[in-house]
Motif scaffolding. Structure first.
Motif, PDB file in Angstrom:
ATOM      1  N   VAL A 113       0.836  -1.209   0.000  1.00  0.00           N
ATOM      2  CA  VAL A 113       0.000   0.000   0.000  1.00  0.00           C
ATOM      3  C   VAL A 113       0.867   1.255   0.000  1.00  0.00           C
ATOM      4  CG1 VAL A 113      -1.714   1.319   1.278  1.00  0.00           C
ATOM      5  CG2 VAL A 113      -1.953  -1.128   1.102  1.00  0.00           C
ATOM      6  N   LEU A 115       3.665   1.659  -1.522  1.00  0.00           N
ATOM      7  CA  LEU A 115       4.091   1.894  -2.899  1.00  0.00           C
ATOM      8  C   LEU A 115       2.949   2.536  -3.693  1.00  0.00           C
ATOM      9  CD1 LEU A 115       6.108   1.744  -5.191  1.00  0.00           C
ATOM     10  CD2 LEU A 115       5.620  -0.694  -5.428  1.00  0.00           C
ATOM     11  N   VAL A 116       1.742   2.031  -3.489  1.00  0.00           N
ATOM     12  CA  VAL A 116       0.566   2.614  -4.158  1.00  0.00           C
ATOM     13  C   VAL A 116       0.395   4.081  -3.739  1.00  0.00           C
ATOM     14  CG1 VAL A 116      -1.948   2.532  -4.351  1.00  0.00           C
ATOM     15  CG2 VAL A 116      -0.617   0.406  -4.444  1.00  0.00           C
ATOM     16  N   ARG A 117       0.561   4.361  -2.443  1.00  0.00           N
ATOM     17  CA  ARG A 117       0.410   5.728  -1.952  1.00  0.00           C
ATOM     18  C   ARG A 117       1.501   6.649  -2.516  1.00  0.00           C
ATOM     19  NH1 ARG A 117      -4.527   5.358  -1.260  1.00  0.00           N
ATOM     20  NH2 ARG A 117      -5.350   4.567   0.706  1.00  0.00           N
ATOM     21  N   TYR A 119       2.766   6.416  -5.480  1.00  0.00           N
ATOM     22  CA  TYR A 119       2.269   6.765  -6.821  1.00  0.00           C
ATOM     23  C   TYR A 119       1.138   7.784  -6.724  1.00  0.00           C
ATOM     24  CZ  TYR A 119       5.000   3.331  -9.436  1.00  0.00           C
ATOM     25  OH  TYR A 119       6.025   2.641 -10.033  1.00  0.00           O
ATOM     26  N   ASP A 120       0.320   7.645  -5.700  1.00  0.00           N
ATOM     27  CA  ASP A 120      -0.781   8.586  -5.499  1.00  0.00           C
ATOM     28  C   ASP A 120      -0.245  10.006  -5.304  1.00  0.00           C
ATOM     29  OD1 ASP A 120      -3.431   7.970  -5.741  1.00  0.00           O
ATOM     30  OD2 ASP A 120      -3.846   8.099  -3.611  1.00  0.00           O
ATOM     31  N   LEU A 122       2.414  11.186  -6.519  1.00  0.00           N
ATOM     32  CA  LEU A 122       2.907  11.707  -7.797  1.00  0.00           C
ATOM     33  C   LEU A 122       1.792  12.420  -8.567  1.00  0.00           C
ATOM     34  CD1 LEU A 122       5.242   8.902  -9.217  1.00  0.00           C
ATOM     35  CD2 LEU A 122       5.848  10.887  -7.848  1.00  0.00           C
ATOM     36  N   LEU A 123       0.549  12.071  -8.271  1.00  0.00           N
ATOM     37  CA  LEU A 123      -0.582  12.711  -8.966  1.00  0.00           C
ATOM     38  C   LEU A 123      -0.706  14.183  -8.621  1.00  0.00           C
ATOM     39  CD1 LEU A 123      -3.323   9.959  -8.902  1.00  0.00           C
ATOM     40  CD2 LEU A 123      -2.091  10.863 -10.870  1.00  0.00           C
ATOM     41  N   LEU A 130       3.606  14.666 -15.516  1.00  0.00           N
ATOM     42  CA  LEU A 130       3.404  13.343 -14.916  1.00  0.00           C
ATOM     43  C   LEU A 130       4.055  12.208 -15.716  1.00  0.00           C
ATOM     44  CD1 LEU A 130       2.141  11.693 -12.619  1.00  0.00           C
ATOM     45  CD2 LEU A 130       0.007  11.609 -13.928  1.00  0.00           C
ATOM     46  N   PRO A 131       3.850  12.132 -17.050  1.00  0.00           N
ATOM     47  CA  PRO A 131       4.432  10.987 -17.769  1.00  0.00           C
ATOM     48  C   PRO A 131       5.948  10.877 -17.626  1.00  0.00           C
ATOM     49  CG  PRO A 131       2.772  12.061 -19.129  1.00  0.00           C
ATOM     50  CD  PRO A 131       2.982  12.950 -17.933  1.00  0.00           C
ATOM     51  N   MET A 134       6.865   9.957 -13.984  1.00  0.00           N
ATOM     52  CA  MET A 134       6.497   8.588 -13.641  1.00  0.00           C
ATOM     53  C   MET A 134       7.409   7.587 -14.347  1.00  0.00           C
ATOM     54  SD  MET A 134       2.631   7.255 -13.625  1.00  0.00           S
ATOM     55  CE  MET A 134       2.423   5.514 -13.925  1.00  0.00           C
ATOM     56  N   ALA A 135       7.801   7.876 -15.569  1.00  0.00           N
ATOM     57  CA  ALA A 135       8.716   6.980 -16.287  1.00  0.00           C
ATOM     58  C   ALA A 135      10.041   6.880 -15.533  1.00  0.00           C
ATOM     59  CB  ALA A 135       8.930   7.466 -17.720  1.00  0.00           C
ATOM     60  N   ASN A 138       9.490   4.961 -12.239  1.00  0.00           N
ATOM     61  CA  ASN A 138       9.371   3.517 -12.482  1.00  0.00           C
ATOM     62  C   ASN A 138      10.732   2.878 -12.739  1.00  0.00           C
ATOM     63  OD1 ASN A 138       6.620   3.704 -12.280  1.00  0.00           O
ATOM     64  ND2 ASN A 138       6.239   3.691 -14.480  1.00  0.00           N
ATOM     65  N   ALA A 141      12.569   2.791  -9.471  1.00  0.00           N
ATOM     66  CA  ALA A 141      11.999   1.795  -8.552  1.00  0.00           C
ATOM     67  C   ALA A 141      12.425   0.388  -8.962  1.00  0.00           C
ATOM     68  CB  ALA A 141      10.475   1.914  -8.536  1.00  0.00           C
TER      69      ALA A 141
END
Lengths: 329, 329
Positions: A113, A115-117, A119-120, A122-123, A130-131, A134-135, A138, A141
């Motif tokens: 969770v 890790l999911v947060r 990413y959240d 990053l929004l 963002l792209p 995020m690239a 990723n 990571a």
């Protein structure tokens, strides 16, 4: 205290308040309490600080990116939570690790969770950035995970080459420092060439930091170090020092080193002293310092080659990094 | 074979080729081989199929979104890899689980990279759709983890209410089906109200599917089921059937049920037969079927309320879902 330290502390205070005020979720509590717990254990917050300082080279409103900067710290703590399970570590920053305080399943799932947060968070970035962010996130990571797997693989290998070791620490720890800096620069709209140089600055400095960690574990001043000197020697950890010693030891040195490595029962202090003496005979300290300096120099050269609008902020980031380079614990 | 099945099979073939041709990374192999392994174990690929079919309601070029659709399947398999560690499961689709074939550390770390790769696949989305898709994906991913934690918590609880159970299966399995459909609709540029209805369609159908799973475990036709009937009874799994039985059993039924649940040693067939008889006396089969039908009806009503350009594609998705509703294994 110098003005630069005041500035850094002000940023750290804003960051810390932002971290403490953040809610990751509430129910079920078994999932979210471990996240608040590991995030509250402290640490120097170096990674998000680097993001905020890199951003400050180009813009003054670092408060705008506290959430994305925090994503880097949340990601870092996610890797710690999962690494601690894999390494069977009982303590983290002097407190029980999550899998010890709760259990391994909770540490797996809470980490997921986290890790999911991350990413959240990053929004919170401007959509058009963002792209690319995020690239890079990723890529970083995945490399951090690759580094951790290489590190675990090394434990079961007889010999590890210098190149393989440097590449492992680059992935496991250095690329995240590089990303932290590049990320801040991109968020500030820095020229892409600057952003890339800041990445290289971070990666090279990061490799140097890890070599320094390896070195301090053996050669730190006991008074200043704050933890046991020689812990890596006791546990046969495959550090730069050990793998260079194994590479260069000859004859009796080699026999003695292998005997200490293979000894099942031994006096800890005696082992630390004996192995350190072998290191001294081979000149491991100088070798490591010179390798470390090579990476620090490479990093600072990258930093020196960028031209930023805010010269004061440039000095702040430089001084912070120099302090980290010169730390004795 | 009907035309609709031909169409679905063509899409599944394209999807499978895309999955098989995808590279997650190569080095270190301990990190990436488990990903290829779990992804090659098959499964019905329902989730990405739903994404492609929802997209097809509005557009014909589903080949354009094979990578984002695959992200849903990679995410799903990441949850399986980590859940299998937590559930200590030896087998997945008849083959050794990753933590059994390799070890738990590898399953943790490979799973982490899978989640990162799933996010990487989302980058294949049109940039302007990335923020909304990622926000929904994050929300879904966190809920799936929450559902797994609730499920684990239930194992240590004496009683679980119907509402708590339905909410757990909604999070653990249904929201991902809802997301898969909504995601496909968003990628196709569907009206947001349609996308939301497709989400509700998926969530309600998903809850129904899980209730059906619970039901089939006890009441499946042995010849058609393909695995042991009564596995959940043997392991005291807190399914909808068991928690309703515990809620409704009175007097001798209750005593008998508790005795079977607490029995340390027992004949498996005898336990399955005895507990099934208690279920029969209470009318658990009807109760579960009626609850299941409630969710299926709710789901299909949502689907019936949307108006899509491609009526043929509408029928294809409807028939596929009906087949899943009517499956007997």
């Amino acid at each position: 205290m110098s003005q630069y330290k005041n500035d850094v502390n002000k940023i750290l205070e804003d960051l810390e308040n932002h971290i403490q005020g953040f809610s990751y979720g509430t129910s079920p509590k078994e999932l979210y309490e471990p996240i608040s717990y590991i995030m509250s254990l402290g640490g120097k917050r170096i990674r998000p600080l680097l993001t905020l300082l890199a951003y400050s080279l180009y813009r003054e409103d670092y408060q705008e990116i506290l959430t994305p900067a925090m994503a880097v710290e949340v990601f870092h703590n996610f890797t710690l939570m999962h690494d601690d399970i894999m390494d069977n570590a009982p303590l983290r920053r002097g407190k029980a690790t999550v899998h010890e305080k709760w259990n391994a399943n909770t540490a797996i799932l809470s980490g997921d969770v986290m890790l999911v947060r991350a990413y959240d968070m990053l929004l919170d970035i401007e959509p058009k950035l963002l792209p690319i962010c995020m690239a890079l996130f990723n890529q970083t990571a995945a490399e951090v995970c690759e580094g951790q797997q290489h590190d675990m693989n090394f434990e079961n290998m007889g010999t590890v080459s210098e190149a393989a070791y440097i590449d492992m620490i680059r992935q496991k720890t250095a690329v995240l420092l590089g990303f932290a800096l590049e990320f801040g620069a991109i968020l500030a709209g820095a020229p892409p060439t600057d952003a890339k140089k800041l990445y290289e600055f971070g990666v090279n400095i990061g490799i140097g930091f890890q070599l320094k960690d390896d070195l301090l574990d053996v050669y730190a001043d006991k008074e200043k170090f704050g933890k046991q000197v020689g812990g890596d020697i006791i546990s046969n950890k495959k550090t730069f020092l050990l793998l260079k010693a194994k590479e260069l030891a000859t004859g009796d040195q080699n026999t003695a080193l292998e005997n200490w490595i293979n000894a099942k029962e031994f006096d800890k202090e005696q082992k630390v002293q004996a192995v350190t003496e072998i290191y001294d005979q081979i000149g491991i300290k100088n070798l490591t310092e010179s390798k470390m300096k090579e990476y620090f120099d490479k990093g600072f050269a990258q930093y020196a080659s960028i031209n930023v609008p805010n010269q004061y902020a440039y000095q702040v980031l430089l001084k912070l990094t120099q302090d980290l380079v010169n730390r004795e614990k």
